[in-house]
Design a protein around this motif. Structure first.
Motif, mmCIF file in Angstrom:
data_model
loop_
_atom_site.group_PDB
_atom_site.id
_atom_site.type_symbol
_atom_site.label_atom_id
_atom_site.label_comp_id
_atom_site.label_asym_id
_atom_site.label_seq_id
_atom_site.Cartn_x
_atom_site.Cartn_y
_atom_site.Cartn_z
ATOM 1 N N SER C 413 0.860 -1.196 -0.110
ATOM 2 C CA SER C 413 0.003 -0.223 0.031
ATOM 3 C C SER C 413 0.818 1.098 -0.123
ATOM 4 C CB SER C 413 -0.958 0.062 1.286
ATOM 5 O OG SER C 413 0.074 -0.047 2.494
ATOM 6 N N GLY C 414 2.218 0.974 0.062
ATOM 7 C CA GLY C 414 2.986 2.446 0.188
ATOM 8 C C GLY C 414 2.737 2.945 1.333
ATOM 9 N N ARG C 415 2.176 2.408 2.335
ATOM 10 C CA ARG C 415 1.932 3.116 3.666
ATOM 11 C C ARG C 415 2.445 2.286 4.837
ATOM 12 N NH1 ARG C 415 -1.399 4.426 -0.409
ATOM 13 N NH2 ARG C 415 -2.250 6.656 -0.383
ATOM 14 N N PRO C 492 1.052 8.196 0.837
ATOM 15 C CA PRO C 492 2.019 6.922 0.892
ATOM 16 C C PRO C 492 3.342 7.581 1.555
ATOM 17 C CG PRO C 492 1.454 7.329 -1.446
ATOM 18 C CD PRO C 492 0.684 8.310 -0.722
ATOM 19 N N ASP C 493 4.071 6.991 2.910
ATOM 20 C CA ASP C 493 5.057 7.603 3.358
ATOM 21 C C ASP C 493 5.909 6.499 3.490
ATOM 22 O OD1 ASP C 493 3.606 5.844 4.853
ATOM 23 O OD2 ASP C 493 3.386 7.042 6.755
ATOM 24 N N SER C 510 7.112 1.058 -3.861
ATOM 25 C CA SER C 510 6.053 0.502 -3.266
ATOM 26 C C SER C 510 4.807 1.623 -3.269
ATOM 27 C CB SER C 510 6.116 0.222 -1.959
ATOM 28 O OG SER C 510 7.033 1.184 -1.165
#
Lengths: 316, 99, 547, 239
Positions: C413-415, C492-493, C510
């Motif tokens: 999810s990039g998070r 996204p972090d 990602s």
């Protein structure tokens, strides 16, 4: 509220042996689980990220360690396997002089019948100190005769006989369960097993109203279903005499060659329900099939009768 | 572009071999060898299957991976048959009903 | 070429059109579709479990109106949890998402077949939900004959169809993975440079491909026997009920390893990453995965020790069942040895992995008791068996699955998710699980049979403890659903490699672009390039890890 | 031979060049062909296990009641079965020649051989239908109006007979040959579709991979019949 049991009674001779094996296995389980947990916690603590423990050349493979933790479990498992296998054989092989009890499982009740004739529903009275052998069958689905205090269980299959034996070692009243899922009232299909003093058991067995023994009831059915008409010697029909047959091999015609089958419960039951499947050599397959006419308990009685005349020589 | 081209002559000879094996198995069924029927029929059928596999299905020219897959599937069928029959064939050995 | 490049950068989280999700052939999206499906089925099965635990708080049946209702409830709990959650869970979710990424491929070998297997699972699943609504099945998830063929008047044929269809989803996924791993590895990615997760998924696919068809034919035979009244398994018509048990357990025991092997793969990825050390005994773990898959097919008779199977067959199966425990023991020892001289960080994935190792060890060792014939005669079909397979499936497979979800969530999810809540959920699940299922071991040896609507009063206190544990476990499972979905709301972090893990899936950003890699990476070294000394030295993106 | 391979971007296939289109996830044509063929072989492994369950049931019933199974199998028409085997082996030959034609890119031969294969398959089904009708007339279909044939009941005076196992053989016979016939119908449909696509020049390149994979499936159905025929028909034909 807090006096609930944490360990079942040891009410049969085999119970102690099964429990000994169980404690051995429990010991192994406890030891290895504790070892793994302690190792993990120790490594996690000692080598946590901020600690300054020495981390020089960490091993990524070591043949000796691998051999140890393959060989070790292998040895432990071989001991457990052989110990369990020996015990399993002992649980299988009933002694010859066991007391015969016939059990029929029906959807949601157990029907037990002693060879002396007394029948009971969802209950089983057994004498202390004598091996009991149960010959069991089911009238509908698969059930399982399970007495936790004796550490014994055996599935009861429709269309087949299965056997179980135990020797009670402690007076008392113990649970009887059905262990194989069998429908709506699977959980209600249980009862009690009463272990009594032998003298008390004899009195209970011959109490009034117990009626004829299983063999006598079997003989009455033998006449009632006209088996006696042919099998007790008649001029018109040529049928084998049944005295002295039970427990001995009988010659069965199999196409051209003849092979010998042991005249046990299975053979007699199959010959009653499907007479043409294993015809005795030298006889015509003229016997009608009784499939669907004789109920399981009656079948057991007839077979008990045939077994009872198994010892006598055929008298013309 | 890939895979070996099987010549017509090879295909025909394999087909003829298969027919011969077929008539062999039918003929063998009429011979009076009671207990040998099943093993003989199975070996002839296996021979036909191997012929079809090797030449018609190009196993002979194909990457070894397909060999492993075909042999593995027969091995698993063998496991199922062997262990299931081990139960049925060893049922009557103890004269205790149902054991 | 520029059109390709732009389309290359766009990833699936920006495209919200329903059609793009329902007709996708991108293995990552199909993995997420599977995740949504099985999360739904997990909570359907979980609801059934909650009602069962409520019912079992009291000896007399008073929560449910009749024994029949209870029988249908535990059957649906079994069928939904096994065929629609556990078997598709890790192989289809993490397997679909990660295998192409881990072996450096752009997608699976047959993308359209991959989508077809998701739809096949959905068809089977909707039939199962239909059964649940219109009355359920009361045969138990094992469909034992002659009860299922002759005596049950519930929807056995629809249930057989649902299981038959769902089986094909498992077969097609297994087929896809085998072909992909064999033919589409990146240049330089030899078999012994494959991550252990791929080894575990490969072994799982072997079982899916070779075992599921036998279940399909067994279930089809039950349906035929019910419809045409022919007696394959019915003793009254000459059949043998034990034959059904042979065919059923030939698949259903290896199915236990379908559920377990992927979790072992997940743990084999997490433990080295969070101990910053290469895995201990790589080859042995890889071979033991395949050994479990092969030996798993030889042991099914230990489900039938007291079922009227011949004693000699019982002995053979008991011996083989002991042999199948050896590879599992090797794995546990090797994972533990990996942590030696590492630099251990107890983040959420690591907590789940260590929880897996602890609970799986207990499950495996109680399995030894069930494999020894003499004890099994006493504990067969009791709560001892229920506790054993829940320790393996819930303590093992589900813990491993949750660990995998938490480990690869930043990649999917990039998070990142909140670390505190993650640790809390891991702890809650561990405590709730033990409180639920450990009393059942004691109940089992006391002799309480399974599938009982009413039980003798002396078992009540242990059952109440188990129900209390179940409520904690339920909280533990709802927690991750909450904070993981909540993490989607933030931008996204998580960078490409938040855990500084080494593996091809951590090289691309990602969430990964549509075709995973701009250009296929060349692999030069083994999968686990971790070094505890330089734990701090590896800089943020960890890209030099794989060179 | 680094040929220019056009990745399939999306949408309908481009004009048929002599070179097949390369799917996006593959690196080269060889890998694509290899994947398809290994994929079909793995699928055939699942089919072996699918039929394996039935063969296990057959093996069990033949082991526990051999005489009834032998007696029952004499009621099958060995001649028609043999004819069917010849037909199916012939169709395997024509399928192999079709694959060869596809490899050599000779479209006309490919079309002919695919047509012959489908025709022989249909012929097999016809002969099978005749057999089933014969068995229907002899009341041998279990679950329907199954009767023990008169001469068997009479003859059984010398041979013991468990009527339920006699019927059980026919349950297995119909299930195994029915499942095989179903697979054959799927095979015929597949071959016809392949013929249609080749005729409409749908394939980019000669469609050689698709034809070879169809061939693998067809030969597998033939191998299943190669085992079914002796197991069901030739148990005990003399008496």
């Amino acid at each position: 509220m807090w006096n609930f049991p944490l360990f079942p009674d040891q009410a049969s001779t085999i119970a102690k042996h099964v429990d000994a094996l169980y404690f051995f296995a429990l010991g192994i389980a406890g030891f290895f689980t504790a070892m793994i947990c302690v190792l993990i916690l120790a490594f996690a603590a000692r080598y946590r990220r901020k600690s300054t423990a020495d981390r020089l050349n960490p091993p990524t493979a070591s043949r000796t360690l691998e051999i140890i933790w393959i060989g070790g479990p292998m040895l432990l498992m071989l001991t457990m396997f052989t110990w369990a296998a020996i015990l399993f054989y002992k649980m299988y092989d009933p002694p010859v002089d066991a007391l015969e009890v016939y059990v029929v499982g029906k959807q949601w009740m157990w029907h037990a019948q002693h060879s002396e004739g007394r029948a009971e529903i969802n209950e089983l009275h057994v004498p202390l100190g004598r091996p009991i052998r149960l010959t069991m069958t089911s009238q509908d689905v698969i059930h399982s005769f399970f007495i936790p205090a004796f550490r014994v269980k055996q599935d009861v299959l429709p269309g087949r006989y299965t056997t179980m034996w135990f020797e009670p070692a402690k007076i008392g009243r113990y649970h009887l369960f059905c262990a194989e899922y069998c429908g709506t009232n699977h959980s209600a299909m249980g009862g009690w097993v009463y272990v009594m003093e032998p003298v008390e058991f004899q009195q209970w067995l011959s109490q009034a109203g117990t009626g004829a023994s299983m063999a006598e009831q079997g003989e009455r059915l033998f006449v009632q279903y006209h088996c006696a008409g042919c099998h007790r010697g008649s001029q018109t029909v040529h049928a084998p005499r049944l005295e002295g047959v039970y427990g001995r091999p009988v010659p069965v015609q199999q196409g051209t060659e003849v092979r010998f089958t042991l005249a046990d419960y299975r053979y007699i039951r199959d010959s009653i329900l499907r007479p043409k499947s294993e015809v005795v050599a030298g006889y015509e397959p003229v016997m009608p099939s009784f499939e669907g006419q004789i109920t399981e308990p009656d079948l057991l009685k007839i077979i008990a009768y045939i077994k009872s005349i198994g010892a006598k020589e055929a008298t013309q | 572009m890939s895979g070996h081209v099987v010549s017509v002559r090879t295909n025909i000879t394999i087909f003829v071999a298969l027919l011969i094996l077929l008539f062999a198995t039918v003929g063998a069924a009429y011979l009076p060898l009671e207990s040998l029927h099943l093993p003989l029929a199975l070996t002839i059928a296996a021979a036909k299957a191997v012929l079809i596999g090797l030449f018609f299905m190009h196993l002979y020219y194909r990457h070894h991976l397909t060999w492993i897959v075909s042999v593995a599937s027969l091995l698993w069928l063998g496991i199922l048959l062997a262990l299931t029959l081990s139960d049925y064939l060893s049922r009557g050995w103890l004269d205790i009903p149902g054991k | 070429m520029s059109a390709m490049a732009v389309e290359f950068k766009e990833d699936y989280l920006q495209a919200y059109r329903l059609k793009s999700w329902l007709l996708t052939t991108d293995h990552k999206r199909i993995g997420l579709l599977y995740m949504a499906t099985i999360t739904f089925f997990f909570f359907v099965g979980g609801a059934a479990a909650t009602i069962m635990r409520l019912e079992l708080m009291t000896p007399k049946g008073d929560v449910l109106p009749s024994p029949d209702a209870y029988n249908r409830l535990f059957t649906m709990h079994g069928v939904v949890m096994i065929f629609f959650f556990l078997i598709p869970s890790i192989p289809a979710v993490l397997g679909n998402f990660l295998i192409p990424l881990m072996i450096g491929a752009r997608d699976l070998a047959f993308p359209i077949l991959n989508l077809l297997s998701w739809y096949v699972l959905m068809i089977g699943g909707s039939i199962a939900i239909g059964i649940l609504i219109f009355g359920g099945v009361d045969t138990g998830w094992t469909f034992y004959t002659p009860f299922s063929t002759m005596f049950s008047n519930t929807m056995v044929v629809p249930a057989a169809t649902a299981v038959f269809i769902a089986g094909f989803s498992s077969i097609l996924t297994g087929l896809n993975f085998i072909v992909t791993v064999h033919t589409m590895r990146a240049p330089g990615m030899t078999w012994f440079r494959l991550p252990l997760f791929v080894w575990a998924l490969y072994a799982t696919s072997l079982i899916q491909v070779l075992g599921t068809p036998v279940l399909a034919i067994a279930v089809a035979l039950v349906a035929v026997e019910r419809l045409l009244h022919v007696g394959i398994f019915d003793p009254a018509l000459g059949g043998d009920p034990i034959l059904f048990q042979h065919l059923f357990w030939f698949y259903s025991h290896p199915a236990v390893y379908i559920m377990l092997l992927p979790s072992m793969g997940v743990v084999a990825e997490i433990v080295p990453c969070f101990s910053r050390r290469p895995i201990f005994g790589y080859k042995l773990i890889a071979f033991s995965s395949v050994a479990i898959a092969v030996l798993g097919f030889l042991v099914w008779g230990h489900h039938m020790f007291v079922s009227g199977q011949s004693m000699y067959a019982g002995m053979i199966f008991s011996f083989l069942s002991f042999m199948v425990a050896i590879p599992s023991a090797i794995k546990v020892f090797n994972w533990t040895a990996t942590m030696y001289k590492g630099s251990v960080r107890l983040d959420t994935p690591m907590l789940y992995a260590l929880g897996f190792i602890g609970l799986f060890t207990m499950g495996g060792l109680t399995g030894l008791m069930l494999a020894s014939v003499a004890i099994d005669v006493h504990v067969h079909d009791t709560y001892f068996v229920v506790a054993h397979f829940h320790y393996i499936m819930v303590g093992g497979a589900v813990m491993g699955y949750l660990g995998g979800i938490h480990f690869w969530w930043p990649k999917m999810s990039g998070r990142m998710y909140s670390e505190l809540l993650g640790k809390l959920s891991a702890l809650t699940v561990f405590i709730g699980f033990n409180l639920t299922f450990f009393p059942q071991f004691v109940l089992g040896y006391l002799g309480m049979p399974r599938r009982y609507y009413e039980y003798p009063a002396e078992f009540q206190v242990l059952n109440v403890m188990s129900t209390a544990g179940a409520s904690i476990l339920a909280v533990g499972y709802v927690l991750p659903l909450a904070y993981l979905l909540f993490s989607l709301r933030r931008p996204p972090d998580a960078g490409p490699n938040p855990w500084r893990a080494s593996g091809l899936e951590w090289q691309t950003d990602s969430p990964p672009p549509v075709h995973n890699f701009e250009e296929i990476p060349i692999v030069t070294r083994g999968p686990y390039q971790y070094s505890p000394e330089g734990a701090e030295a590896i800089d943020g993106n960890g890209d030099d890890a794989s060179r | 031979m680094e040929t220019v391979t056009t990745h399939r971007a999306s949408g309908p296939p481009a004009a048929p060049s002599d070179e097949p289109i390369l799917e996006v996830q593959f690196d080269d044509l060889e890998q694509q062909h290899e994947a398809s063929s290994v994929g079909m072989w793995v699928f055939l492994a699942t089919e072996v296990m699918f039929f394996g369950g039935l063969i296990a049931a057959y093996a069990v019933y033949r082991a526990i009641s051999p005489s009834e199974v032998a007696l029952a199998s004499q009621h099958l028409n060995v001649g028609l079965g043999c004819l069917n085997t010849v037909i199916l082996l012939g169709s395997s030959l024509s399928m192999a020649l079709a694959v060869r034609a596809a490899q050599l890119q000779s479209r006309r031969n490919l079309l002919w051989f695919l047509a012959i294969t489908a025709a022989l398959g249909a012929c097999f089904l016809g002969v099978k239908a005749v057999e089933y009708y014969q068995e229907y007339r002899e009341h041998l279909i279990p679950g329907w109006n199954f009767q023990i044939p008169a001469q068997v009941a009479a003859k059984s005076s010398s041979l013991p007979l468990d009527p339920r196992r006699f019927e059980m053989f026919f349950v297995l016979y119909f299930f195994m040959t029915g499942l095989h016939a179903f697979h054959l119908i799927v095979g015929i449909a597949l071959v016809s579709v392949m013929a249609l696509l080749t005729w409409r020049r749908w394939f980019s390149g000669s469609g050689e991979t698709q034809i070879e994979v169809t061939g693998l499936y067809w030969h597998f159905v033939d191998v299943v019949w190669v085992f079914l025929y002796p197991l069901l028909y030739l148990i005990d034909v003399q008496s």
